[in-house]
Scaffold this active site. Structure first.
Site, PDB file in Angstrom:
ATOM      1  N   ALA A 186       0.835  -1.199   0.000  1.00  0.00           N
ATOM      2  CA  ALA A 186       0.000   0.000   0.000  1.00  0.00           C
ATOM      3  C   ALA A 186       0.870   1.249   0.000  1.00  0.00           C
ATOM      4  CB  ALA A 186      -0.892  -0.007   1.234  1.00  0.00           C
TER       5      ALA A 186
ATOM      6  N   GLY B 115       1.028  -5.196   1.122  1.00  0.00           N
ATOM      7  CA  GLY B 115      -0.064  -5.388   0.177  1.00  0.00           C
ATOM      8  C   GLY B 115       0.419  -6.034  -1.119  1.00  0.00           C
TER       9      GLY B 115
END
Ligand code: T1G
Ligand code: NAD
Length: 723
Positions: A61, A100
């Site tokens: 992310a 992520g």
């Protein structure tokens, strides 16, 4: 374009492209979803390969997009969409797949990595937990014990180990996208049911309760006060006891409660601070980061004691050949043996990674300073003695080649005075390593008044080459880190004079989150080092008993306790006794010493000190606020460029709890007016402790309404800048 798609026969290749690390920002996620949707619908496409541009899969992310709440839910939506695809999806992992990025790869049906790649879920290091299904999919893939280890420690796992663990299906040494396309073609038509991790049953383990309890106990002890490791354990536990979709809800619930602690914000400030200190600008002139560093191929290290041997290992690990010098044959032998045994451990580590000793530089041990005549950079690490250091630097002026850089590892002596005896003060700089130098990440780079921008750039680059975080500081006694320690340790000693035991103070500060309390730290470093230096400067001893030691120095309060312990031969761990006692065989565990209680009681009686107990909160405030106030003084004098620099130094060199961001960030989150108020009232009652006098800068920032820490630099304005 954040994500693009191209077709290779019947395989669609989707490429994440968001330099430098393909962080999964909202625009990347949007285009990924769009490209994926189109590839899924395209009748020509039989399989999909997902990869990253810029030699990286993805670092997860986009941390810059985090605000007060985590905006990560849509990544799990993408993951669920990918996992549900009826066409096989293969992740082609190059460089890194972190956070992520790995969660995205785990939602693919297969994973292929190149040999140099790393995977991991390092969210814990920035105060959060993997919140796009990572805590639920990874245990289903590799089992609870291995997943716990990776998630709670945030460990980066090299491709070879990832293959052994079962995280990746193939490791290749060739073009990663070609390999993934070939892999995809092979699996077209096979059932994907067993490849969808959300539906995979978790491997049963018998001792789960004990495993989780041990993990909690270990994380509480090791990461004292940090909340994210505990939340990670809780989430992995959910993967065992809850169905997948409930586990996903649990991740969200846990991440929300973590944000409310303030720890993620502090750790993310620390993350970016570490990167920003390398991009430092000098308000007083040139910018070293715009000047190219000079390349160096070889190094010399003078003095192979505690520090020198660690510095040699650091250089060898970076594959830099070293000439190592000592003063006599006995010391040379001692140094050689120490370096050899440290090197053996490095060989072992390399072997485990499938690498060879050729990854390490070579070392030549000698007593002959003449051997230094061809090296590019020399680091001096002899005793902390100005006369000796000057002799050495004078000698180096004659021996070292004209463009060689001369660095000193002094912990606080005047760089300009050392440089003054050389023929090249512009090439002299402080490179202050921390003990043990082969392990500690911090490097304080100390600029003298003549040090050139090229020399600074080269020393900062040395830090990077050695895998350290380098912070540029100005030249003042003890530089930044050790200087700030002064008032902090002073308060710790006063607290003991007034009624605390050393262990009370240590415990309060360890509860605050310090890796080690001040007394255990002093015992470890050796009390004699400071004592000898105070004696050299005529600041203490020798005292004739029964003469009582003075509690005043130059009209200010002074605690002679450390001097008195040294007079009794209690130098700390090295002599088996100091503030604590240390028992054989390890000689390393600090045990409260009943002798110390009697000693302190007598001391208080002798000086008519009224014993008064102090609660842990007051201990923490007095010590930490003393540290902060000196931090402001350092900023005021232009010795550090900004609060971030101080915080990086304290987080990486002094065991300050990183989840509090560093002393200056902690001051900011505590509220500067609260810190100022406490300092003012202490100083009002103790005007003989000048270190607690609130600084001008602190008062100024409070007076302008306590702006955000990012704006403090503007308040530094025209103050006296030494950088
Ligand atoms: N977001 C934004 N910027 C990032 C970034 C990220 N995740 N990672 C790196 N950068 C920037 C960094 O600030 C620097 O910028 C540049 O990239 C190069 O980094 C959903 C919620 C990948 C091993 O924690 O560990 O996924 O200074 O100097 O030494 O559950 O960066 O050049 O402007 O460090 O080669 C989890 C963090 C996110 C990975 C590369 N991921 N990054 O190291 O270069 S949370 C991480 C790293 C998440 C999910 C959760 C390292 C690196 P600038 P660098 P490097
Ligand atoms: P040390 O006493 O362990 O080692 C010093 C070494 O220098 C000894 O092996 C000695 O034989 C050698 N030496 C002395 N004179 C020499 C000469 N003329 N030529 C070659 N070698 C000579 O000291 P240390 O703890 O390694 O400290 C070294 C420097 O690093 C000091 O300036 C110290 O302030 C600084 N420093 C120490 C620490 C620490 O925690 N020990 C941390 C940071 C910086």
């Amino acid at each position: 374009m954040a994500a693009t798609r191209r077709l290779s026969h019947t395989v669609a290749v989707i490429i994440l492209n968001h330099p430098p690390v393909n962080a999964l920002s909202s625009s990347v996620r949007q285009s990924l979803l769009k490209e994926f949707g189109e590839a899924s619908k395209d009748p020509l496409v039989e399989a999909i390969v997902l990869t990253g541009a810029n030699g990286k899969f993805s670092a997860g992310a986009d941390i810059r997009e985090f605000s007060t709440s985590a905006a990560t839910a849509s990544l799990e939506f993408i993951n669920a969409t990918i996992e549900g695809s009826t066409k096989p999806v293969v992740a082609a992992i190059e460089g890194v797949a972190l956070g992520g990025g790995l969660e995205l790869a785990l939602s693919c049906h297969y994973r292929v990595a190149n040999t140099q790649a790393f995977v991991g879920l390092p969210e814990v290091l920035i105060g959060i937990l993997p919140a796009a299904g990572g805590t639920q999919r990874l245990p289903r893939l590799i089992g609870v014990p291995a997943a716990l280890d990776m998630i709670v420690r945030g460990r980066h796992v090299p491709a070879g180990e990832a293959f052994q663990l079962g995280i990746v299906d193939e490791v290749v040494n060739s073009d990663i996208v070609d390999a993934a396309i070939q892999f995809a073609r092979k699996v077209v038509g096979q059932s994907l049911d067993a490849r969808r991790l959300s539906t995979k049953p978790i491997q049963p383990i018998t001792n789960l309760g004990t495993l989780l309890d041990t993990a909690v106990e270990k994380a509480t002890r090791q990461f004292r006060g940090a909340q994210a490791p505990l939340a990670c354990i809780e989430a992995v536990k959910a993967s065992v006891y809850l169905p997948f979709h409930k586990g996903i809800e649990k991740e969200q619930e846990l991440i929300k409660s973590l944000w409310a602690t303030g720890q993620p914000q502090a750790l993310q400030y620390a993350f970016f601070s570490e990167r920003n200190v390398g991009k430092w600008t000098t308000p007083s002139g040139g910018r070293w980061d715009r000047v190219p560093p000079r390349s160096f191929q070889t190094a010399g290290v003078i003095g192979l004691g505690t520090m020198g041997r660690g510095i040699v290992i650091s250089l060898l690990k970076a594959n830099i050949p070293v000439i190592a010098i000592e003063q006599d044959a006995k010391q040379l032998d001692l140094g050689r043996n120490a370096v050899d045994s440290l090197l053996k451990r490095e060989f072992e580590k390399l072997k485990q990674q499938g690498k060879t000793a050729s990854e390490l530089g070579s070392v030549q041990f000698t007593l002959d300073f003449g051997e230094l005549k061809h090296v590019d950079l020399i680091i001096e690490a002899v005793y902390e003695n100005m006369k000796l250091k000057k002799e050495i630097f004078k000698k180096l002026s004659f021996i070292a080649k004209p463009d060689a850089f001369l660095c000193t590892n002094t912990s606080g002596l005047n760089i300009d005075e050392i440089a003054s005896v050389t023929d090249r003060p512009q090439q002299v700089i402080g490179t202050h390593f921390f003990s043990p130098a082969n392990i500690m990440r911090l490097l304080e780079v100390v600029r003298g008044c003549h040090t050139s921008l090229t020399t600074i750039a080269t020393a900062m680059n040395l830090g990077k080459t050695l895998g350290k975080v380098a912070v540029l500081v100005g030249n003042c006694p003890l530089f930044v880190g050790n200087r700030m320690l002064g008032p902090y340790l002073e308060q710790a000693s006063y607290l003991v004079e007034e009624g605390c035991n050393p262990e009370d103070v240590d415990q309060a500060l360890e509860t605050f989150g310090f890796a080690m309390g001040p007394f255990r730290m002093m015992d470890l470093a050796g009390l004699d080092v400071g004592w000898r230096s105070r004696m050299e400067k005529g600041l203490t001893g020798p005292r004739v008993p029964p003469e009582a030691p003075a509690r005043q120095r130059n009209g200010n309060r002074y605690s002679p306790l450390a001097d008195m312990l040294c007079e009794l031969g209690r130098f700390g761990q090295k002599s088996g006794k100091g503030w604590y006692r240390y028992e054989k065989p390890s000689g390393r565990n600090a045990k409260p010493d009943p002798w110390m209680r009697e000693f302190l009681e007598k001391y208080r009686r002798d000086h008519q000190i009224v014993h008064h107990p102090v609660n842990p909160q007051e201990i923490q405030e007095r010590c930490v606020y003393a540290l902060i106030n000196e931090g402001f003084r350092v900023l005021e004098e232009g010795i550090a460029s900004g609060p971030e620099d101080i915080d990086v130094i304290y987080n990486n060199g002094y065991g300050f709890p990183k989840y509090r961001g560093g002393p200056m960030y902690y001051a900011y989150t505590t509220g500067l007016s609260k810190v100022l108020g406490a300092l003012e009232s202490y100083y009002k009652a103790n005007s003989d402790v000048p270190s607690m006098k609130p600084t001008f800068l602190l008062k100024k920032i409070v007076a302008v309404g306590e702006p955000s820490i990012k704006e403090w630099k503007t308040q530094l304005g025209n103050l006296n800048n030494k950088l």
